[in-house]
Design a protein around this motif. Structure first.
Motif, PDB file in Angstrom:
ATOM      1  N   ALA A  62       0.834  -1.207   0.000  1.00  0.00           N
ATOM      2  CA  ALA A  62       0.000   0.000   0.000  1.00  0.00           C
ATOM      3  C   ALA A  62       0.865   1.254   0.000  1.00  0.00           C
ATOM      4  CB  ALA A  62      -0.932  -0.011   1.209  1.00  0.00           C
ATOM      5  N   ALA A  63       1.972   1.218   0.752  1.00  0.00           N
ATOM      6  CA  ALA A  63       2.863   2.383   0.814  1.00  0.00           C
ATOM      7  C   ALA A  63       3.531   2.653  -0.525  1.00  0.00           C
ATOM      8  CB  ALA A  63       3.920   2.163   1.895  1.00  0.00           C
ATOM      9  N   ARG A  64       3.803   1.616  -1.306  1.00  0.00           N
ATOM     10  CA  ARG A  64       4.469   1.768  -2.599  1.00  0.00           C
ATOM     11  C   ARG A  64       3.487   1.955  -3.745  1.00  0.00           C
ATOM     12  NH1 ARG A  64       7.288  -2.967  -0.728  1.00  0.00           N
ATOM     13  NH2 ARG A  64       6.027  -4.156  -2.219  1.00  0.00           N
ATOM     14  N   SER A  65       2.182   1.851  -3.457  1.00  0.00           N
ATOM     15  CA  SER A  65       1.175   1.823  -4.522  1.00  0.00           C
ATOM     16  C   SER A  65       1.022   3.136  -5.264  1.00  0.00           C
ATOM     17  CB  SER A  65      -0.184   1.424  -3.925  1.00  0.00           C
ATOM     18  OG  SER A  65      -0.657   2.448  -3.041  1.00  0.00           O
ATOM     19  N   GLY A  66       1.361   4.249  -4.593  1.00  0.00           N
ATOM     20  CA  GLY A  66       1.141   5.554  -5.196  1.00  0.00           C
ATOM     21  C   GLY A  66      -0.294   6.022  -5.095  1.00  0.00           C
ATOM     22  N   CYS A  67      -1.133   5.257  -4.398  1.00  0.00           N
ATOM     23  CA  CYS A  67      -2.543   5.627  -4.228  1.00  0.00           C
ATOM     24  C   CYS A  67      -2.681   6.732  -3.189  1.00  0.00           C
ATOM     25  CB  CYS A  67      -3.358   4.412  -3.786  1.00  0.00           C
ATOM     26  SG  CYS A  67      -3.343   3.035  -4.961  1.00  0.00           S
ATOM     27  N   GLY A  68      -3.727   7.521  -3.307  1.00  0.00           N
ATOM     28  CA  GLY A  68      -3.997   8.569  -2.336  1.00  0.00           C
ATOM     29  C   GLY A  68      -4.313   7.970  -0.978  1.00  0.00           C
ATOM     30  N   PRO A  69      -4.166   8.759   0.097  1.00  0.00           N
ATOM     31  CA  PRO A  69      -4.374   8.235   1.461  1.00  0.00           C
ATOM     32  C   PRO A  69      -5.781   7.721   1.719  1.00  0.00           C
ATOM     33  CG  PRO A  69      -4.177  10.635   1.470  1.00  0.00           C
ATOM     34  CD  PRO A  69      -3.787  10.188   0.105  1.00  0.00           C
ATOM     35  N   ASP A  70      -6.775   8.239   0.970  1.00  0.00           N
ATOM     36  CA  ASP A  70      -8.158   7.812   1.184  1.00  0.00           C
ATOM     37  C   ASP A  70      -8.711   7.008   0.009  1.00  0.00           C
ATOM     38  OD1 ASP A  70      -8.302   9.156   3.682  1.00  0.00           O
ATOM     39  OD2 ASP A  70      -8.643  11.057   2.631  1.00  0.00           O
ATOM     40  N   ASP A  71      -7.836   6.598  -0.906  1.00  0.00           N
ATOM     41  CA  ASP A  71      -8.286   5.891  -2.108  1.00  0.00           C
ATOM     42  C   ASP A  71      -8.181   4.377  -1.895  1.00  0.00           C
ATOM     43  OD1 ASP A  71      -9.015   5.077  -4.597  1.00  0.00           O
ATOM     44  OD2 ASP A  71      -7.664   6.435  -5.684  1.00  0.00           O
ATOM     45  N   SER A  72      -9.153   3.832  -1.165  1.00  0.00           N
ATOM     46  CA  SER A  72      -9.150   2.399  -0.864  1.00  0.00           C
ATOM     47  C   SER A  72      -9.344   1.563  -2.113  1.00  0.00           C
ATOM     48  CB  SER A  72     -10.251   2.063   0.148  1.00  0.00           C
ATOM     49  OG  SER A  72     -10.030   2.726   1.368  1.00  0.00           O
ATOM     50  N   ALA A  73     -10.132   2.064  -3.084  1.00  0.00           N
ATOM     51  CA  ALA A  73     -10.369   1.322  -4.320  1.00  0.00           C
ATOM     52  C   ALA A  73      -9.072   1.137  -5.092  1.00  0.00           C
ATOM     53  CB  ALA A  73     -11.405   2.043  -5.169  1.00  0.00           C
ATOM     54  N   CYS A  74      -8.229   2.161  -5.087  1.00  0.00           N
ATOM     55  CA  CYS A  74      -6.935   2.080  -5.765  1.00  0.00           C
ATOM     56  C   CYS A  74      -6.053   1.034  -5.096  1.00  0.00           C
ATOM     57  CB  CYS A  74      -6.260   3.456  -5.752  1.00  0.00           C
ATOM     58  SG  CYS A  74      -4.562   3.465  -6.380  1.00  0.00           S
TER      59      CYS A  74
END
Length: 259
Positions: A62-74
């Motif tokens: 999750a930390a490496r995903s590049g997703c936003g802090p609230d983007d659970s779908a990502c």
């Protein structure tokens, strides 16, 4: 930890005769273990066996995903395979959620004192002796639950109890959450102000890996747990009937909190 369940780990929790937890995965044996806990350190120990490393790897993804802090779908999309390797079983659950298990009259132990009937929220739990040296700046034996950890207890007039433990993404990884529920007989002995919690079944319910889950715990081997109890005003105190005398303090839940 909860009396005799205090020494229990997921490796000792039985499901169908053998632990269902697979190597490196978080499974029903972990949730059976956690369902018998009251304090957070007990829950932590239940997660160490089998899934601590897997949860760590999921967090790194999750930390490496590049997703936003609230983007659970990502996170669910990028780390989906890692998430499915972390939790067992991965497919959608066949079991249906049981919202009110105490509606089944056979779950209860009979009438209980009115003062213990109601909804209670955990406020604090005393530390076990071997935990105190690890807590820096400890000034008392009381330790409040972690922000991502909530515990509540419901006691019905018919002597049924329902315990709920909320584990959120700070524990289970971004986008994941489980409410672990256990229920059974709240058997009171008024002669010595003691109570035995006889857990009969349970479920772990919530979104995991982007899917709604209902993980049945009915095949788990639950150990009865015994406490001395005391009610003063809106405070319920349970003291484990073990050499540690670990104490758990609950506050009566208000109507607003229940909503």
């Amino acid at each position: 930890m909860t009396s005799s369940a205090g020494a229990q780990t997921p490796g000792g929790a039985q499901a169908g005769g053998k632990p269902r937890t697979l190597a490196g995965r978080c499974g029903s044996a972990n949730w059976v273990c956690a369902a018998q806990c009251i304090d957070v350190t007990c829950v932590d120990r239940c997660l160490v066996e089998g899934c601590e490393k897997a949860l760590g790897a999921l967090g790194q993804c999750a930390a490496r995903s590049g997703c936003g802090p609230d983007d659970s779908a990502c996170v669910a999309r990028v780390c989906g395979k890692q998430c499915e390797r972390t939790f067992e079983p991965a497919p959608p659950s066949p079991e249906k959620e049981l919202p009110d298990p105490c509606a089944d009259a056979s779950m209860g132990a009979g009438a209980v004192p009115k003062k213990v009937v109601g909804r209670w929220l955990l406020e604090a739990a005393s530390l076990l002796p071997d935990e105190k040296p690890r807590v820096e700046g400890l000034e008392s034996q009381d330790a409040k639950p972690r922000p991502d950890y909530g515990r509540s207890l419901v006691v019905t007039p018919g002597g049924c109890f329902l315990m709920r433990t909320k584990l959120e993404d700070a524990t289970l990884g971004r986008g994941n959450a489980l409410e672990i529920r256990s229920w059974g007989a709240f058997q009171v002995n008024e002669k010595d102000d003691s109570v035995e919690l006889r857990t009969k079944s349970g479920q772990a319910v919530g979104p995991v890996c982007g899917k709604p889950r209902v993980i049945g715990l009915s095949k788990g081997k639950f150990q009865p747990t015994s406490y001395k109890y005391d009610v003063e005003g809106d405070t319920l105190t349970l003291t484990a009937k073990t050499p540690s005398l670990q104490t758990f303090q609950f506050r009566r839940q208000t109507t607003e909190q229940a909503e």
